[in-house]
Design an enzyme around this catalytic site. Structure first.
Site, short mmCIF file in Angstrom:
data_model
loop_
_atom_site.label_atom_id
_atom_site.label_comp_id
_atom_site.label_asym_id
_atom_site.label_seq_id
_atom_site.Cartn_x
_atom_site.Cartn_y
_atom_site.Cartn_z
N SER A 143 0.85 -1.19 0.00
CA SER A 143 0.00 0.00 0.00
C SER A 143 0.89 1.24 0.00
O SER A 143 2.06 1.16 0.41
CB SER A 143 -0.86 0.01 1.26
OG SER A 143 -1.50 1.26 1.43
N TYR A 156 -2.69 -1.57 10.29
CA TYR A 156 -2.56 -1.73 8.84
C TYR A 156 -1.26 -1.08 8.35
O TYR A 156 -0.48 -1.68 7.61
CB TYR A 156 -3.78 -1.07 8.18
CG TYR A 156 -3.87 -1.17 6.68
CD1 TYR A 156 -4.48 -2.26 6.08
CD2 TYR A 156 -3.40 -0.15 5.86
CE1 TYR A 156 -4.61 -2.34 4.70
CE2 TYR A 156 -3.52 -0.21 4.48
CZ TYR A 156 -4.12 -1.31 3.90
OH TYR A 156 -4.25 -1.39 2.54
C1 BGC Z 1 -6.36 1.49 1.93
C2 BGC Z 1 -7.58 2.30 1.54
C3 BGC Z 1 -7.20 3.74 1.35
C4 BGC Z 1 -6.01 3.86 0.43
C5 BGC Z 1 -5.52 5.29 0.25
C6 BGC Z 1 -5.26 1.70 0.94
O1 BGC Z 1 -4.13 0.96 1.32
O2 BGC Z 1 -6.70 0.11 1.96
O3 BGC Z 1 -8.55 2.18 2.54
O4 BGC Z 1 -8.28 4.46 0.78
O5 BGC Z 1 -4.94 3.08 0.91
O6 BGC Z 1 -5.29 5.93 1.47
#
Ligand code: BGC
Length: 255
Positions: A143, A156
């Site tokens: 991410s 996360y």
């Molecule tokens: C998350 C999303 C978020 C995006 C941008 C992703 O890793 O799962 O919930 O909208 O990042 O911030």
């Protein structure tokens, strides 16, 4: 076809980004194992869609946080398709809560799936790739939050930050075997994980203002980068994260 006869596993591929990657791999000639945890019907649909477009696929139920499930996932793939060339660690969960109100259980659950689960899948896949010979590809769907913060999402973000150094370290360790390891760092992509955005137009407006390219991403935007990283074209690419975020990480917020 860029992945002709390659064998791939995509974790969490009954929905969202994982499904788009599994379908794109199928279109490029790969044989694909669609891993799912709790959506058997959607997994079946993904398999049918891959087969309709001329590819081969099977669905296997496996929870990436359970070591015995990962052994089953890799084992069934090898049993069905004879080998494993590409491992895409995509399965992930998100539970947003203010830090001060986050119970230990939430931290443990998110870390178990998003970090320990990837570690387990990388190890099981790499063991298979090393024993069969001929190299391989590991791609983790991380991410933008392996680099930037997201308040109310500390477990996360911690897991994704961990994925950055997991990927970098094992890229070095697995290089002698011809196995490349890279991360893809999606930004805001339209998937079930952020379904709530659709019901919240104010939040959506605010989000779009943070994305220089001015649109939310689609799962296919991520899938095309996964195809590249899995293909021969990326044979000299290892140890890096490829962000697919419409420029979101470069947004300064100033005029
Ligand atoms: C998350 C999303 C978020 C995006 C941008 C992703 O890793 O799962 O919930 O909208 O990042 O911030």
């Amino acid at each position: 076809m860029q992945l002709k006869d390659k064998v791939a596993i995509v974790t969490g591929s009954s929905l969202g980004i994982g499904k788009a990657i599994a379908k794109a791999f199928g279109r490029e000639g790969a044989k694909v194992t669609v891993d799912y945890r709790s959506h058997p019907n959607e997994a079946k649909e993904a398999v049918e869609e891959i087969e309709k477009s001329g590819g081969r696929a099977i669905a296997v139920q496996a929870d990436v946080s359970k070591p015995e499930d990962i052994k089953k996932l890799v084992g069934k793939t090898v049993e069905e398709f004879g080998r494993l060339d590409i491992m895409v660690n995509n399965a992930g969960i998100e539970e947003k809560k203010p830090f001060l109100e986050t119970p230990l259980e939430t931290w443990e659950k998110v870390i178990a799936v998003n970090l320990t689960g990837v570690w387990l899948c990388c190890q099981e896949a790499a063991k298979q790739m090393v024993s069969q010979g001929g190299g391989g590809r590991i791609i983790n769907v991380s991410s933008i939050h392996e680099e930037i913060t997201m308040p109310t999402n500390a477990p996360y973000c911690a897991a994704k930050g961990g994925l950055k150094m997991l990927m970098r370290t094992i890229a070095v360790e697995l290089a002698p075997y011809g196995i490349t390891v890279n991360n893809i760092g999606p930004g805001a992509i339209e998937t079930p994980i952020n379904q709530n955005l659709k019901e919240n137009p104010d939040q959506m407006k605010q989000l779009l203002e943070e994305i220089p390219l001015g649109r939310i991403g689609q799962p296919e935007d991520v899938a095309s980068v996964a195809v590249f990283l899995a293909s021969d074209a990326a044979s000299y690419v290892t140890g890096s994260t490829y962000f697919v975020d419409g420029g979101m990480m470069r947004q300064s917020g100033s005029l």
